[in-house]
Each structure stands twice: as C-alpha cells, then as structure tokens.
Motif scaffolding. Structure first.
Motif, mmCIF file in Angstrom:
data_model
loop_
_atom_site.group_PDB
_atom_site.id
_atom_site.type_symbol
_atom_site.label_atom_id
_atom_site.label_comp_id
_atom_site.label_asym_id
_atom_site.label_seq_id
_atom_site.Cartn_x
_atom_site.Cartn_y
_atom_site.Cartn_z
ATOM 1 N N PRO A 142 -12.278 11.083 -26.044
ATOM 2 C CA PRO A 142 -13.308 12.125 -26.008
ATOM 3 C C PRO A 142 -12.904 13.350 -25.187
ATOM 4 O O PRO A 142 -12.259 13.222 -24.154
ATOM 5 N N GLY A 143 -13.308 14.518 -25.676
ATOM 6 C CA GLY A 143 -13.204 15.742 -24.890
ATOM 7 C C GLY A 143 -14.587 16.076 -24.359
ATOM 8 O O GLY A 143 -15.354 15.163 -24.046
ATOM 9 N N GLY A 144 -14.934 17.366 -24.293
ATOM 10 C CA GLY A 144 -16.284 17.770 -23.906
ATOM 11 C C GLY A 144 -16.498 17.863 -22.404
ATOM 12 O O GLY A 144 -15.572 17.683 -21.611
ATOM 13 N N SER A 145 -17.748 18.148 -22.055
ATOM 14 C CA SER A 145 -18.089 18.441 -20.659
ATOM 15 C C SER A 145 -18.183 17.182 -19.806
ATOM 16 O O SER A 145 -18.360 16.074 -20.316
ATOM 17 N N ASP A 146 -18.100 17.367 -18.488
ATOM 18 C CA ASP A 146 -18.266 16.259 -17.544
ATOM 19 C C ASP A 146 -19.681 15.679 -17.657
ATOM 20 O O ASP A 146 -19.882 14.480 -17.543
ATOM 21 N N GLU A 147 -20.644 16.574 -17.878
ATOM 22 C CA GLU A 147 -22.043 16.148 -17.991
ATOM 23 C C GLU A 147 -22.212 15.184 -19.173
ATOM 24 O O GLU A 147 -22.855 14.138 -19.064
ATOM 25 N N ALA A 148 -21.617 15.538 -20.306
ATOM 26 C CA ALA A 148 -21.711 14.674 -21.485
ATOM 27 C C ALA A 148 -21.003 13.344 -21.222
ATOM 28 O O ALA A 148 -21.499 12.274 -21.594
ATOM 29 N N TRP A 149 -19.871 13.409 -20.564
ATOM 30 C CA TRP A 149 -19.090 12.197 -20.280
ATOM 31 C C TRP A 149 -19.900 11.225 -19.404
ATOM 32 O O TRP A 149 -19.817 10.014 -19.578
ATOM 33 N N GLY A 153 -19.776 8.094 -21.367
ATOM 34 C CA GLY A 153 -18.710 7.227 -20.860
ATOM 35 C C GLY A 153 -19.039 5.742 -20.910
ATOM 36 O O GLY A 153 -18.301 4.949 -21.515
ATOM 37 N N PRO A 154 -20.167 5.329 -20.277
ATOM 38 C CA PRO A 154 -20.474 3.891 -20.256
ATOM 39 C C PRO A 154 -20.651 3.304 -21.659
ATOM 40 O O PRO A 154 -20.226 2.169 -21.916
ATOM 41 N N ILE A 155 -21.240 4.074 -22.566
ATOM 42 C CA ILE A 155 -21.420 3.571 -23.937
ATOM 43 C C ILE A 155 -20.063 3.384 -24.607
ATOM 44 O O ILE A 155 -19.798 2.353 -25.232
ATOM 45 N N LEU A 156 -19.193 4.386 -24.452
ATOM 46 C CA LEU A 156 -17.876 4.309 -25.085
ATOM 47 C C LEU A 156 -17.046 3.179 -24.489
ATOM 48 O O LEU A 156 -16.328 2.473 -25.196
ATOM 49 N N LYS A 157 -17.158 2.997 -23.166
ATOM 50 C CA LYS A 157 -16.409 1.909 -22.524
ATOM 51 C C LYS A 157 -16.828 0.560 -23.098
ATOM 52 O O LYS A 157 -16.014 -0.359 -23.199
ATOM 53 N N SER A 158 -18.100 0.452 -23.468
ATOM 54 C CA SER A 158 -18.594 -0.838 -23.970
ATOM 55 C C SER A 158 -18.093 -1.148 -25.386
ATOM 56 O O SER A 158 -18.074 -2.298 -25.793
ATOM 57 N N HIS A 171 -11.950 10.183 -20.301
ATOM 58 C CA HIS A 171 -12.366 11.560 -20.579
ATOM 59 C C HIS A 171 -11.099 12.410 -20.553
ATOM 60 O O HIS A 171 -10.581 12.741 -19.486
ATOM 61 N N VAL A 172 -10.622 12.757 -21.735
ATOM 62 C CA VAL A 172 -9.295 13.372 -21.846
ATOM 63 C C VAL A 172 -9.254 14.751 -21.199
ATOM 64 O O VAL A 172 -8.297 15.103 -20.497
ATOM 65 N N GLY A 173 -10.299 15.546 -21.415
ATOM 66 C CA GLY A 173 -10.335 16.915 -20.905
ATOM 67 C C GLY A 173 -11.474 17.637 -21.605
ATOM 68 O O GLY A 173 -12.196 17.020 -22.378
ATOM 69 N N TYR A 349 -4.324 25.535 -23.186
ATOM 70 C CA TYR A 349 -5.777 25.559 -23.380
ATOM 71 C C TYR A 349 -6.541 25.236 -22.109
ATOM 72 O O TYR A 349 -7.745 25.014 -22.137
ATOM 73 N N ASP A 350 -5.814 25.143 -20.991
ATOM 74 C CA ASP A 350 -6.460 24.967 -19.702
ATOM 75 C C ASP A 350 -7.203 23.632 -19.594
ATOM 76 O O ASP A 350 -8.331 23.574 -19.119
ATOM 77 N N TRP A 351 -6.582 22.582 -20.088
ATOM 78 C CA TRP A 351 -7.148 21.252 -19.931
ATOM 79 C C TRP A 351 -6.401 20.540 -18.819
ATOM 80 O O TRP A 351 -5.186 20.689 -18.690
ATOM 81 N N SER A 352 -7.136 19.748 -18.059
ATOM 82 C CA SER A 352 -6.446 18.921 -17.094
ATOM 83 C C SER A 352 -6.352 17.521 -17.700
ATOM 84 O O SER A 352 -7.336 16.779 -17.759
ATOM 85 N N ILE A 353 -5.187 17.187 -18.221
ATOM 86 C CA ILE A 353 -5.009 15.913 -18.925
ATOM 87 C C ILE A 353 -4.098 14.998 -18.119
ATOM 88 O O ILE A 353 -2.998 15.386 -17.733
ATOM 89 N N ASP A 354 -4.591 13.803 -17.850
ATOM 90 C CA ASP A 354 -3.815 12.796 -17.123
ATOM 91 C C ASP A 354 -2.967 12.035 -18.163
ATOM 92 O O ASP A 354 -3.476 11.190 -18.900
ATOM 93 N N LEU A 355 -1.682 12.362 -18.211
ATOM 94 C CA LEU A 355 -0.817 11.793 -19.258
ATOM 95 C C LEU A 355 -0.694 10.275 -19.127
ATOM 96 O O LEU A 355 -0.613 9.557 -20.129
#
Ligand code: NDP
Length: 481
Positions: A142-149, A153-158, A171-173, A349-355
């Motif tokens: 998933p991308g998108g905002s921190d608020e959405a994550w 997040g918990p739903i996707l983790k499940s 949360h990729v970025g 694109y100014d994403w902070s992605i943890d490789l």
C-alpha cells in the motif's frame, strides 16, 4: 450490522479478497459489483461468509461504518476512475478509498491528488499473488497517507501472507509508492521467469535431457539457495504430461509468451529514470520476440553455428551445476537492478521507501517469494543506503563463486547459438559496473564531435569542447551537456 471494510468489484480477485477479509475475526465485509449477477453468485457460493451485499453505491456507502474503508478491485484504467468518481459522491471526508488493482503508479499519483482535495483518503495498493494469494494471503504494497495507513494497516496485516512470523505488508510510502513497488515486483518476476526459462533451454539443448528429467533438476535446485516459488512451479510444469498426446505439456504449448504490460511499464519507467534494468528489459523483449511468428518463420533459415556435441554423464552434471550458478548470479543482478529502480523512483517522487522492508514483504504471498529475499533484507539491514545491492558482502561472495561458471555458460550459449539474453545481459551489466574505465569516454568524444555536447576531464574541473572542425584545440566551454 455495519461492515468495517468493503470491496467493490467481485471478479476473481475482488471476490477472493472479500472472502479472505470475511474469514478474519471481527470483520464484516460490504460487497458491491457493477452488475448484480456477480454479487448474487458470491452470496450463493459462500453463504457462510460475513458479507453485507449492496446493489447501489449509495447502499454500499450506507452499509459501512465510519471511517468508511473500501477496496476497489476492478479492471485497471478507466473502470477504476469510474468507480472512484462514484465512491467520492457517496463517501465523506476522512473515509478511505483503496485501489487494489494493477494501476500505473502515475495514475495513482494523479488520483490521490484529486481525491485528497475532497478530504477523502486515497490509497493505491499493489496486491500480488494472483487469485490464490488474494484468497489465502497476498503480499500487499500500500501507498497513501499515514492517516489512511493507521486505519488500513491492521486490516491488511490480518489478511496478508505471513513469512517467518511477519505479515507481508508494509506502508511502502506516500501516493503512488505502493503501485510503483508492485510494478517493479512484476518486472523482477519477468526477469526471474526468463532466467529460469533460459536455464531450462540451455540444459535441454546442451544435454538432451527430457522435460521430466529437467523437472528433477529444478526440484533439486529448490532445496538449495535458489529455493523459490518460481523454481518450484517450474518443476511442476516440466513434469506435466499432456493427456491428449502423451507428450510433455511444455512441448505442446505454443511458444509465444503473453504479457499484460507491467514488465513494459517497469522498463519504460526505468528508461525515464535512467536506471539500467537490462535483465528486466531483456525478459520483456524476449516475450515480444517469441510473439512474432511471422518474423520467426522467415528467420528460421538464418545461418547458425555447426552442430555442437551433446553432453552426457559427468559432463552433463558439471554443465547443469554451471547453469545453476549462472542462474543464481544473473538473478542477483536482476534483483539488484529492480531495487535500483525503486531507489531511483523514491528519489524522483520523494518517497521514503525502506528497501529492506520491501524485500521482506515479498517473502510470502507473491510470485517472486523466495529464501533469497532474506539475503536482500540482511543487506539493507546492514546498510540501508547501499548504492548497489549486489555489492553487499553476501552477494559479492556468491558472485565470486559463480562468475567462472556464468562466463562459461554465456560463452557456450553464444558459441552454440542458444539464445540466453537475460544471462548475457546480466553478465555484461556486472562487468560494466566492475570496469575501471568504460568506453563512455569515447561516446562523449563522439557527442562532442558531432554535436558540441562538451565533455569533462579526469584531471581538472570544468567543461570542455574540442574545435573539431577548426584547428582541434580544446577550449573551455559552457556546461551544456
Ligand atoms: P478484471 O480485471 O477482469 O475486472 C473485472 C471487474 O471489473 C468486474 O468486477 C467488473 O464488473 C469490473 N468493472 C469493469 N468495468 C467497470 C466499470 N466501468 N465500473 C465498475 N466496475 C467495472 O478482474 P480481476 O479480478 O482479474 O482483477 C481485478 C484487479 O486486480 C485488476 O486491476 C487486476 O489488474 C488486478 N490484479 C489481478 C491479479 C490477477 O492475478 N488476476 C493479480 C493482482 C492484481 P462487472 O462484473 O460489472 O463487469
């Protein structure tokens, strides 16, 4: 009761994702599909599932608790825009629209911007693993905002696949980061598949072994450092016999590889970013070459090398081991190139992605899942800003171990006329990176000659131009590149 999550689009991916969601404790899943027969079918087939079905966007929105969260799983492109427009009409600020389709990341960036203006969150989410993954646990990007994550997040983790105790989702970025990473995942998948196909072809043509015998080779490889889903299914496919003809299935399948476009996107994007993903490009082009029967039929009589001996016994065994090493080395290159593209995309694109986190969420659920991804995670854990993945100590050791075999296999493929574009281009990339000096210096000279494009020197600062059509002295020039 009201649903805590919704799914729009109930074709194979959407219905399986909805069932996956409904199977998790505490979830009630709102479902909607444009044509009502699919919704009715899903209800009929899965009466046990905790679904709340709707037959209009209004009712769908009303069936969701707030903040409303809905995952769109429809045909990528215009249909996705259409569904987003409808959802925006019935959702409210703070709600979350998730696109789980295979969107092009630039579309996701555009959609995120437009939807954000309404106060609604938009999340572009890559989902990998096909229909089986959607049902049992995909790898989710998933991308998108921190608020959405925070909500999502918990739903996707499940519902995500689990690898070594960790859910295959991060949360990729922001905005398009998730779909960008999913795109590169698919590009790497193309390269990995092509490398495996080349390994098969080399073994078959150089040793004369049957597909079933080569299936045993792949099954054996799957117990070592190449252990992966793609190697595993390769053995399955090679072992399959056609019921009609009694021949190996692989010999009756038309040899023209299809593509849905994500490989091409990865390469097009890499060209824009100036990232050499040659393995992915060769894999994509190899599919294109295979799919031009009219060109292949007129080319069949082109001259090739005279017949080479078929290897047997210990020679064949030694050759197979060399192919294994060449495959492993080329695979390291392909993944290194893919991660390079993600690194470059993040910068652009100014994403902070943890490789490292990306490599971990690919360990389960998705098509490229493999042991090998742990090595990548370790490399980025040790050095998050690693400029070239294949220079991590583990890979340097592996490449050192493999390089003689790799070179031998690439020469043999050229000498015997067996195409191995991904093996060859990976080796050329490796040697290009290693080179002390590259003939790029000559290219710069040529560019300066015909276009006064100027060059820089190794021994002093500044930009220079040689007066090629004059007295050929060098002058200091404006930097025009
Ligand atoms: P399809 O891509 O075949 O899309 C069919 C669905 O899209 C149907 O629900 C259809 O509704 C809906 N749709 C089409 N046009 C519209 C429209 N204008 N308005 C509303 N709905 C519309 O379905 P898949 O399940 O194969 O894939 C869904 C998404 O997941 C795609 O984006 C795909 O790229 C992606 N994906 C697929 C994977 C796979 O392995 N198949 C893997 C990962 C991602 P209707 O029934 O009314 O026609």
């Amino acid at each position: 009761g009201r649903a805590n999550i919704g799914v729009v689009g109930l074709a194979v991916m959407g219905s399986n994702l909805a069932r996956n969601l409904a199977s998790r404790e505490g979830n009630t899943v709102a479902i909607f599909n444009r044509s009502k027969d699919k919704t009715e079918h899903v209800l009929e087939q899965h009466p046990e599932a905790n679904f709340v079905a709707s037959f209009s966007y209004e009712d769908f929105a009303a069936s969701l608790s707030k903040p409303r969260t809905a995952i769109i799983m429809v045909k990528a492109g215009r249909p996705t825009d259409f569904v987003i427009d409808e959802l925006v009409k019935v959702f409210e600020p703070g709600d979350i629209i998730v696109d789980g389709g295979n969107a092009l990341f630039t579309d996701t960036i555009r959609r995120e911007k437009a939807v954000r203006e309404t106060g609604i969150n938009f999340v572009g989410m890559g989902v990998s693993g096909g229909e089986e993954g959607a049902l049992r646990g995909p790898s989710i990007m998933p991308g998108g905002s921190d608020e959405a994550w925070a909500t999502l997040g918990p739903i996707l983790k499940s519902i995500a696949a689990v690898a070594e105790g960790e859910p295959c989702v991060t949360h990729v970025g922001h905005d398009g980061a998730g779909h960008f990473v999913k795109m590169v995942h698919n590009g790497i998948e193309y390269a990995d598949m092509q490398l495996i196909a080349e390994a098969y072809d080399l073994i078959r043509r150089a040793t004369g072994k049957s597909p079933a015998e080569i299936a045993d080779v792949f099954a054996e490889w799957n117990r070592g450092e190449l252990e992966s889903y793609l190697i595993e299914i390769t053995a399955e496919v090679l072992r399959q016999t056609d019921a009609d003809t009694g021949k190996p299935l692989v010999d009756v399948i038309l040899d023209q590889a299809g593509a849905k476009g994500t490989g091409a996107w990865t390469v097009q994007t890499a060209l824009d970013l100036g990232v050499p993903v040659s393995g992915i490009a060769e894999a994509t082009f190899a599919r294109s070459l295979s799919s031009h029967p009219e060109q292949r039929s007129v080319s069949r009589e082109l001259p090739g090398p005279s017949g080479t001996e078929v290897l047997s016994g210990e020679d064949a065994d030694a050759f197979i081991e060399q192919v294994r090493l060449a495959l492993y080395a080329s695979k390291i290159v392909a993944y290194s190139q893919g991660f390079d593209e993600i690194r470059a995309g993040a910068a652009q694109y100014d994403w902070s992605i943890d490789l490292g986190a990306v490599s971990k969420i690919w360990r389960g659920g998705c098509i490229i899942r493999a042991q090998f991804l742990n090595r990548i995670a370790e490399a980025y854990d040790a050095e998050a800003e690693l400029p070239v993945l294949l220079t991590a100590p583990y890979f340097v050791e592996a490449l050192g171990r493999a390089q003689d075999a790799w070179r031998h296999i690439v020469s043999l493929s050229a000498a015997s006329g067996i195409p191995a574009p991904a093996f060859s281009s990976s080796l050329a990339y490796y040697d290009g990176l290693r080179a002390e000096r590259l003939p790029a210096a000559l290219i710069q000279g040529q560019r300066d000659f015909f276009g006064a494009h100027t060059y820089r020197r190794i021994d002093k600062e500044g930009t220079f131009h040689t007066l090629w059509s004059g007295d050929r002295t060098e002058i200091e020039a404006e930097d025009t590149h």
